[in-house]
Design a protein around this motif. Structure first.
Motif, PDB file in Angstrom:
ATOM      1  N   LYS A  25      -4.619   0.894  -6.643  1.00 16.40           N
ATOM      2  CA  LYS A  25      -4.040   0.697  -5.307  1.00 16.40           C
ATOM      3  C   LYS A  25      -4.975   1.211  -4.218  1.00 16.40           C
ATOM      4  CE  LYS A  25       0.760   1.052  -6.729  1.00 16.40           C
ATOM      5  NZ  LYS A  25       1.060   1.835  -7.906  1.00 16.40           N
ATOM      6  N   ASN A  26      -5.721   2.262  -4.532  1.00 19.67           N
ATOM      7  CA  ASN A  26      -6.659   2.816  -3.544  1.00 19.67           C
ATOM      8  C   ASN A  26      -7.753   1.821  -3.164  1.00 19.67           C
ATOM      9  OD1 ASN A  26      -5.468   5.330  -3.327  1.00 19.67           O
ATOM     10  ND2 ASN A  26      -6.586   6.133  -5.104  1.00 19.67           N
ATOM     11  N   GLU A  27      -7.938   0.818  -4.007  1.00 18.18           N
ATOM     12  CA  GLU A  27      -9.025  -0.139  -3.777  1.00 18.18           C
ATOM     13  C   GLU A  27      -8.549  -1.362  -3.009  1.00 18.18           C
ATOM     14  OE1 GLU A  27     -12.122   0.303  -4.479  1.00 18.18           O
ATOM     15  OE2 GLU A  27     -12.218   1.855  -6.035  1.00 18.18           O
ATOM     16  N   LEU A  28      -7.324  -1.315  -2.483  1.00 16.53           N
ATOM     17  CA  LEU A  28      -6.748  -2.492  -1.830  1.00 16.53           C
ATOM     18  C   LEU A  28      -7.705  -3.127  -0.819  1.00 16.53           C
ATOM     19  CD1 LEU A  28      -4.429  -4.432  -1.276  1.00 16.53           C
ATOM     20  CD2 LEU A  28      -3.441  -2.750   0.266  1.00 16.53           C
ATOM     21  N   ILE A  29      -8.321  -2.289   0.033  1.00 20.68           N
ATOM     22  CA  ILE A  29      -9.191  -2.854   1.074  1.00 20.68           C
ATOM     23  C   ILE A  29     -10.409  -3.538   0.457  1.00 20.68           C
ATOM     24  CG2 ILE A  29     -10.691  -2.217   3.020  1.00 20.68           C
ATOM     25  CD1 ILE A  29      -8.521  -0.185   3.801  1.00 20.68           C
ATOM     26  N   ASN A  30     -10.968  -2.925  -0.582  1.00 22.00           N
ATOM     27  CA  ASN A  30     -12.114  -3.557  -1.243  1.00 22.00           C
ATOM     28  C   ASN A  30     -11.715  -4.860  -1.924  1.00 22.00           C
ATOM     29  OD1 ASN A  30     -13.990  -1.724  -0.417  1.00 22.00           O
ATOM     30  ND2 ASN A  30     -13.915  -0.486  -2.283  1.00 22.00           N
ATOM     31  N   HIS A  33     -11.473  -7.435   0.759  1.00 20.18           N
ATOM     32  CA  HIS A  33     -12.814  -7.869   1.175  1.00 20.18           C
ATOM     33  C   HIS A  33     -13.326  -8.946   0.222  1.00 20.18           C
ATOM     34  CE1 HIS A  33     -14.262  -5.638   4.581  1.00 20.18           C
ATOM     35  NE2 HIS A  33     -13.874  -4.480   4.084  1.00 20.18           N
ATOM     36  N   LYS A  60       3.178  -4.143   2.315  1.00 20.28           N
ATOM     37  CA  LYS A  60       2.080  -3.201   2.430  1.00 20.28           C
ATOM     38  C   LYS A  60       0.743  -3.940   2.532  1.00 20.28           C
ATOM     39  CE  LYS A  60       0.986   1.277   0.652  1.00 20.28           C
ATOM     40  NZ  LYS A  60       1.271   2.283  -0.352  1.00 20.28           N
ATOM     41  N   GLY A  63       0.639  -5.425   5.861  1.00 23.38           N
ATOM     42  CA  GLY A  63       0.394  -4.350   6.820  1.00 23.38           C
ATOM     43  C   GLY A  63      -1.089  -4.038   6.943  1.00 23.38           C
ATOM     44  N   VAL A  64      -1.760  -4.001   5.810  1.00 20.52           N
ATOM     45  CA  VAL A  64      -3.195  -3.700   5.827  1.00 20.52           C
ATOM     46  C   VAL A  64      -3.986  -4.869   6.404  1.00 20.52           C
ATOM     47  CG1 VAL A  64      -5.199  -3.328   4.331  1.00 20.52           C
ATOM     48  CG2 VAL A  64      -3.120  -2.002   3.972  1.00 20.52           C
TER      49      VAL A  64
ATOM     50  N   ARG B 300     -17.382   3.127   0.350  1.00 20.97           N
ATOM     51  CA  ARG B 300     -16.137   2.445   0.723  1.00 20.97           C
ATOM     52  C   ARG B 300     -16.380   1.705   2.026  1.00 20.97           C
ATOM     53  NH1 ARG B 300     -11.294   4.071  -2.111  1.00 20.97           N
ATOM     54  NH2 ARG B 300     -12.276   4.157  -4.142  1.00 20.97           N
ATOM     55  N   TYR B 301     -15.760   0.524   2.166  1.00 18.06           N
ATOM     56  CA  TYR B 301     -15.994  -0.254   3.368  1.00 18.06           C
ATOM     57  C   TYR B 301     -14.838  -0.162   4.336  1.00 18.06           C
ATOM     58  CZ  TYR B 301     -19.278  -2.122   0.078  1.00 18.06           C
ATOM     59  OH  TYR B 301     -20.251  -2.226  -0.869  1.00 18.06           O
ATOM     60  N   MET B 318      -9.499   5.038   3.292  1.00 18.85           N
ATOM     61  CA  MET B 318     -10.159   5.135   1.993  1.00 18.85           C
ATOM     62  C   MET B 318      -9.169   5.000   0.845  1.00 18.85           C
ATOM     63  SD  MET B 318     -12.871   8.204   2.662  1.00 18.85           S
ATOM     64  CE  MET B 318     -12.615   8.844   1.036  1.00 18.85           C
ATOM     65  N   GLU B 319      -7.918   5.354   1.136  1.00 19.01           N
ATOM     66  CA  GLU B 319      -6.890   5.263   0.098  1.00 19.01           C
ATOM     67  C   GLU B 319      -6.262   3.876   0.054  1.00 19.01           C
ATOM     68  OE1 GLU B 319      -4.556   8.516   1.520  1.00 19.01           O
ATOM     69  OE2 GLU B 319      -5.544   9.984   0.219  1.00 19.01           O
ATOM     70  N   GLY B 320      -6.828   2.935   0.825  1.00 16.65           N
ATOM     71  CA  GLY B 320      -6.320   1.565   0.801  1.00 16.65           C
ATOM     72  C   GLY B 320      -5.118   1.356   1.701  1.00 16.65           C
ATOM     73  N   ARG B 322      -3.170   1.475   5.759  1.00 17.15           N
ATOM     74  CA  ARG B 322      -3.478   1.225   7.165  1.00 17.15           C
ATOM     75  C   ARG B 322      -4.134   2.493   7.705  1.00 17.15           C
ATOM     76  NH1 ARG B 322       0.135  -2.619   9.872  1.00 17.15           N
ATOM     77  NH2 ARG B 322       0.201  -1.319  11.712  1.00 17.15           N
TER      78      ARG B 322
END
Lengths: 158, 621
Positions: A25-30, A33, A60, A63-64, B300-301, B318-320, B322
């Motif tokens: 879950k911590n890698e959601l942003i990656n 991308h 969620k 949201g991100v 991390r991006y 960093m924790e994914g 907002r």
């Protein structure tokens, strides 16, 4: 958002992406991308799939996606035009350059032209302030752009 | 390259590399190799440095001239890109400005082949730190390697004493001793806050952890007009990795994370290369230099959110999640990433660390002012001649920065103001020109150090419009978590917009001030607490300009279009009726061959008439 179907092979690829990040879950942003690289944007269906795979609520993910300006929910044009509106570009006349692009392409910021060729967005500083005002089209960076140059720049893409 | 599995091996390698370099230089004296350095940072590449480099490679090869063509990071002369540094055998390095393909050809013929004297060069800056600080001159600590070494080759960093501070710390110092040196040096956070770095490290070192501690490098350089961190990462990535490992050793962490904006693809690429090279040679990863110390770094991006530069927001991102900020305390040093003690430092802060350890705390603390030690890197941009990256000792005056180093204002216009600290900062004006720049002085004068962006403005810039520009930015970037920032800034923007459109009433001026102070006092994080600064600072320094807009309906700088009137000069108008025909609202009247006039109450200021008039008879006043 209108429903679109994502092709099965790309669904598989997206699943692989989630797997490569260990469904963390911590890698959601990656993950997002990588997904945006794959699809060019992040339609609802892609967000649903990511939510499913990483086992996080869809809200969620949405949201991100909506929080960060880097993520798009509508497809960009074949040649995405980004005008830098950072301070250095602003004091060197970026607003006039933006107006010129809007006039020539005939769309507003955040829109994509009807033929799918161009889209316009605004950037907050690419860090090339020495070249202000800066415009990027796709990967290409144009520096010291004057309003009069706009037509000439666009000619290369017609 | 061989593994560096003992501290001695690093020293041996350094000696070998330095000797090789010396041998080459000797060879140069005997008519050997020529060195061509091309500045390949984002600005350089966008200006065509890539093609120029290819040209040099092909042309010199074709002419059978022995030469090494090296890509370096930013040399700092953004106004003169592409920049190329050429060292002839036995000669001093010469830096050439604006080297396009034509000029590159000339350089090969005139300078390299025929050895004619160099023209259009940039005076060389001093390389070695450790020398004396000279008045009105740059002094490079953080940028010591930028533009000098090839950032994609770890050997060049090692030859420049790279990883030597880490070797020294791991073999000769205890973690507490490292912290003590950083504390004694007086180094303060270069990201904007100015918190003492050594103290931060001490807090992280003392904090109890459940599993592990983290070292985070904040490379989310979101302040528009600032590009120090990008240039550092593109020009000298290994120095950041080394400093992070040093921090890890001193606070007891084995894991580093670099949080970097996705807008910096080249910096990301070079960081990745650097991490791979360092791991392959055992300068990062497990059992560094055979000392038993492990330290790993991952990237991390960011995804385009200004607020993520705030450390708690950054950790959420960093924790994914907002990137919304949290309430402090607890500070990240106690409870940060994954709920563990996390030490967050900015890129430039880290860049100072290796040299502080090598040269000693006392050396560093002698540079700068009483409370602000060392140097600061600034990104000079806007209406200034020498746009670029500079590093100066703390305490230098604004006049020296703008006029001596920056080369003054473009087009011989009048200096009006410098905005420092970006959307969180304020402006400094003519009366501040002789103020020494340090953390305290800037705050006292209604601005702040910020990360180091300096936007120079001239008489054509309307300060109300500048304030509006920054508020537009803040409104867009406010995360929306707390009401004062989310709603207050929007209202602040609307009032400023009204003023620039000439629709304001007198009460708006006091309204602006009230609202600004409420937002400052009640917002949750640094973004909201500082976002009204550009408004307050421009009001303090340029109140007359605000009054002119609101009371006289006039924009003294001539930038706010809505406050201007289109006027026909009766001496120049020949009565051709062209403007009458293009006016979309029939605001122009007059007979053929008679002087025309514009009814300003009808005019929508579209500018169509001014574009069409062949006689230059219409102007904005």
């Amino acid at each position: 958002m209108a429903k679109i179907r994502i092709p099965q092979n790309k669904v598989e690829e997206l699943r692989q992406i989630c797997k490569s990040f260990n469904y963390d879950k911590n890698e959601l942003i990656n993950v997002l991308h990588s997904a945006q690289k794959l699809f060019g944007y992040l339609p609802a269906e892609v967000q649903e799939l990511v939510a499913q795979e990483l086992n996080v609520p869809l809200a969620k993910v949405y949201g991100v996606v909506s929080f960060y300006s880097f993520f798009d929910m509508v497809p960009k044009g074949k040649y995405p035009v980004s005008i830098c509106l950072g301070t250095a570009c602003y004091v060197r006349g970026a607003e006039k350059v933006l107006a010129e692009f809007k006039k020539h392409i005939g769309i507003n910021v955040g829109e994509t032209s009807a033929d799918g060729k161009f889209s316009i967005s605004c950037l907050r500083c690419v860090g090339a302030c020495g070249l202000a005002p800066v415009v990027t089209i796709g990967e290409r960076v144009y520096g010291r752009v004057a309003p009069d140059d706009v037509q000439k720049i666009l000619k290369d893409y017609y | 390259m061989d593994l560096i599995n003992s501290p001695e091996k690093l020293q041996q390698l350094k000696t070998t590399l330095v000797n090789q370099k010396k041998a080459k230089l000797k060879l140069e004296h005997e008519g050997g190799r020529i060195q061509v350095k091309v500045s390949m940072s984002t600005c350089g590449i966008a200006s065509g440095a890539g093609e120029v480099k290819d040209f040099f490679e092909e042309k010199l090869d074709l002419e059978n001239i022995n030469a090494d063509i090296v890509s370096t990071g930013c040399m700092g002369y953004c106004y003169a890109e592409p920049t190329v540094e050429i060292t002839l055998p036995g000669g001093e390095p010469v830096i050439f400005s604006n080297v396009d393909m034509v000029r590159a050809g000339e350089l090969v013929n005139d300078f390299i082949k025929e050895r004619k004297s160099a023209v259009n060069t940039i005076p060389h800056k001093s390389r070695k730190p450790g020398g004396a600080v000279e008045k009105g001159k740059q002094y490079r600590i953080a940028l010591r390697n930028c533009g000098f070494i090839n950032p994609e080759d770890i050997r060049e960093y090692i030859a420049a004493e790279g990883y030597d501070a880490l070797r020294m710390a791991l073999t000769e110092m205890t973690p507490d001793e490292v912290i003590e040196v950083v504390k004694k040096s007086g180094l303060r956070g270069r990201g904007g806050g100015g918190f003492p770095t050594g103290l931060k490290w001490e807090l992280s070192a003392k904090a109890e952890c459940r599993n592990e501690k983290f070292v985070v490098c904040n490379a989310d350089e979101g302040d528009p007009g600032a590009f120090m961190d990008r240039s550092l990462l593109e020009g000298d990535p290994h120095s950041i990795l080394e400093a992070m490992a040093l921090c890890g050793y001193s606070i007891g962490s084995n894991k580093g994370v670099i949080y970097i904006r996705a807008e910096y693809p080249l910096a990301i690429e070079r960081l990745k290369t650097a991490i791979t090279q360092a791991k392959e040679t055992q300068l990062l990863g497990s059992d560094i230099m055979g000392t038993g110390f492990n330290f790993d770094i991952e990237i991390r991006y960011g995804a385009g959110a200004f607020v993520c530069g705030e450390e708690t927001a950054l950790i959420h991102s960093m924790e994914g999640l907002r990137g919304e900020p949290g309430v402090k305390p607890p500070f990240p040093a106690e409870k940060g990433y994954k709920g563990e003690p996390t030490n967050v430092n900015n890129v430039e802060t880290f860049a100072n660390i290796p040299l502080i350890l090598l040269m000693g705390a006392e050396w560093f603390s002698k540079i700068g002012t009483e409370k602000s030690k060392g140097t600061k890197v600034f990104a000079l941009a806007g209406k200034i001649n020498n746009v670029g990256l500079i590093e100066v000792p703390m305490g230098m005056t604004l006049r020296e920065v703008v006029f001596d180093i920056g080369g003054g204002i473009r087009g011989d216009r009048q200096f009006k103001a410098v905005q420092t600290g970006g959307p969180s900062g304020g402006c400094l004006t003519v009366k501040h020109l002789d103020t020494p720049i340090d953390y305290e002085n800037l705050i006292e004068n209604g601005s702040m150090m910020g990360s180091g962006g300096m936007i120079v403005m001239d008489e054509d810039d309307c300060m109300v419009a500048v304030a509006r520009f920054y508020l537009d930015f803040t409104v867009e970037e406010s995360c929306g978590k707390c009401a004062p920032c989310r709603i207050g800034n929007k209202r602040l923007y609307e009032i400023l917009d009204k003023i620039t459109l000439g629709k304001s009433v007198k009460d708006d001026l006091s309204g602006l001030r009230n609202l600004a102070s409420v937002i400052k006092e009640t917002s949750l994080c640094g973004l909201g607490q500082t976002s009204p600064n550009p408004v307050l600072s421009t009001m303090d320094n340029f109140y007359d300009e605000y009054k002119a807009h609101v009371i006289d309906g006039d924009c003294p700088a001539g930038q706010c279009r809505a406050l201007m009137r289109y006027v026909i000069d009766p001496h120049l108008c020949v009565g051709c009726t062209l403007c009458m025909r293009v006016c979309p609202v029939d605001a122009v009247s007059g007979e053929k061959k008679q002087v025309h006039s514009i009814d300003t109450s009808v005019c929508i200021k579209c500018g169509a008439c001014i574009e069409k008039c062949k006689f230059g008879a219409i102007s904005l006043q």
